[in-house]
Design an enzyme around this catalytic site. Structure first.
Site, short mmCIF file in Angstrom:
data_model
loop_
_atom_site.label_atom_id
_atom_site.label_comp_id
_atom_site.label_asym_id
_atom_site.label_seq_id
_atom_site.Cartn_x
_atom_site.Cartn_y
_atom_site.Cartn_z
N LYS A 52 0.96 -6.04 -11.07
CA LYS A 52 0.67 -5.36 -9.77
C LYS A 52 2.40 -5.03 -9.24
CE LYS A 52 -3.79 -7.21 -8.72
NZ LYS A 52 -4.70 -8.22 -7.94
N GLN A 96 -4.26 -13.08 -3.86
CA GLN A 96 -5.01 -13.14 -5.28
C GLN A 96 -5.98 -14.12 -5.21
OE1 GLN A 96 -4.25 -10.79 -7.65
NE2 GLN A 96 -5.90 -11.74 -9.12
N ASP A 119 -7.20 -4.61 -0.60
CA ASP A 119 -8.04 -4.91 -1.41
C ASP A 119 -9.68 -4.72 -0.96
OD1 ASP A 119 -7.38 -6.18 -3.68
OD2 ASP A 119 -7.19 -8.15 -2.88
N1 GUN Z 1 -8.89 -11.69 -8.55
C1 GUN Z 1 -9.74 -11.07 -9.40
N2 GUN Z 1 -9.81 -9.75 -9.05
C2 GUN Z 1 -8.96 -9.59 -8.01
C3 GUN Z 1 -8.82 -8.57 -7.05
O1 GUN Z 1 -9.03 -7.38 -7.32
N3 GUN Z 1 -8.15 -8.89 -6.08
C4 GUN Z 1 -7.69 -9.79 -5.69
N4 GUN Z 1 -6.98 -10.17 -4.50
N5 GUN Z 1 -7.97 -11.03 -6.29
C5 GUN Z 1 -8.48 -10.75 -7.51
#
Ligand code: GUN
Length: 292
Positions: A52, A96, A119
């Site tokens: 990211k 995350q 998110d």
């Molecule tokens: N863990 C697995 N997929 C995601 C996501 O799209 N965002 C976040 N923050 N954590 C994740």
């Protein structure tokens, strides 16, 4: 059979975002700034967050990675979130998931300022999504919609079967595919671990979105001809023949199911890269909203 090429489409989207950022810079505007908070040392999570951050650099965004130890308390994490909420330089941030067990994930997600919740996990944004209001759509479902849209996959009046009811993928996907508009207007069946006779349901599906995390779960005998397959599975399966010692495997027996499908996403290179592109898109939207 058409391969839904998430690698290519995500690159197109990143190029489009990079163009927007260039215009922002040329106008003397602040560029979008994404922060990612990671708690602990989970290998897969660290890999995702690093991707990211790299993606931010590629499109010209500012990025900040906040690393907290595995023993971080709930209060310490909440304090970090309040700091990011109050920092005018940060346009959007993500926490995350999954979080270590001493932390209450629901409380943490509720603490995020909904205007910075790129998110789309805050209940306010999730509710807005369900009510067709403008919001941040969670990145993986948003990426799937974008793939269906850019390949012109017909969803209207189709029977979409979603496998898995996670808050991140299955549940939002089941809402989005049934919404008015395109992609949407589908008749949706949401299946999960208590579903009886799943083959009877998948074999009637025009579109299958599988977000289960069980490698090679969906077999050719379970689908009809010309089905559209979206494989969201990304399980690490041990494999000594690879440099990393594992390979990424989807939920779908690609070799055999692809012979019957009209459209199918590969793993890797399908939904995965789209998730990151749409997180960037949400961050750009967050910046644009802050300016209004
Ligand atoms: N863990 C697995 N997929 C995601 C996501 O799209 N965002 C976040 N923050 N954590 C994740």
């Amino acid at each position: 059979m058409v391969l839904l090429d998430g690698k290519k489409i995500s690159n197109d989207i990143k190029n489009e975002i990079a163009e927007e950022v260039k215009k922002m810079k040329a106008n003397g505007e602040k560029v979008p700034h994404l922060a990612a908070v990671i708690v602990g040392n989970d290998g897969a999570s660290l890999t995702y967050v690093a991707s990211k951050v790299r993606a931010c650099e590629r499109v010209g965004f500012d990025s900040t990675m906040v690393r907290l130890s595995n023993t971080t308390s709930q209060v310490e994490l909440l304090d970090k979130i309040y700091e990011l909420n109050d920092n005018p330089d940060i346009d959007g941030f993500i926490i995350q998931l999954p979080l270590p067990k001493q932390i209450d994930t629901q409380k943490v997600l509720l603490a995020v300022n909904p205007d910075k919740d790129v998110d789309g996990f805050h209940p306010m944004n999730f509710g807005r999504m369900a009510l067709d209001m403008s919001t941040f759509i969670p990145a993986t479902p948003f990426g799937i919609l974008e793939l269906l849209d850019r390949y012109g996959v017909d969803t209207q009046g189709k029977h979409t079967v979603v496998i898995g009811r996670s808050h991140i993928v299955g549940r939002p996907m089941s809402i989005l595919m049934g919404r008015k508009g395109f992609p949407g207007n589908s008749t949706v069946t949401l299946t999960h671990s208590h579903t009886k006779n799943i083959t009877q349901i998948t074999s009637q599906a025009d579109i299958i979105i599988s977000a289960l995390g069980v490698p090679n779960f969906l077999k050719a005998e379970m689908v009809k001809d010309d089905v559209v397959i979206i494989d969201v599975g990304i399980t690490r399966v041990p494999d000594d023949s690879t440099e990393k010692g594992y390979r990424i495997t989807g939920d779908v027996d690609f070799e055999n199911v692809s012979k019957k499908a009209s459209f199918i996403t590969p793993v890797p290179g399908g939904v995965g890269p789209m998730t990151i592109a749409m997180l960037l898109k949400n961050t750009l939207l967050a910046r644009e909203r802050q300016m209004k």
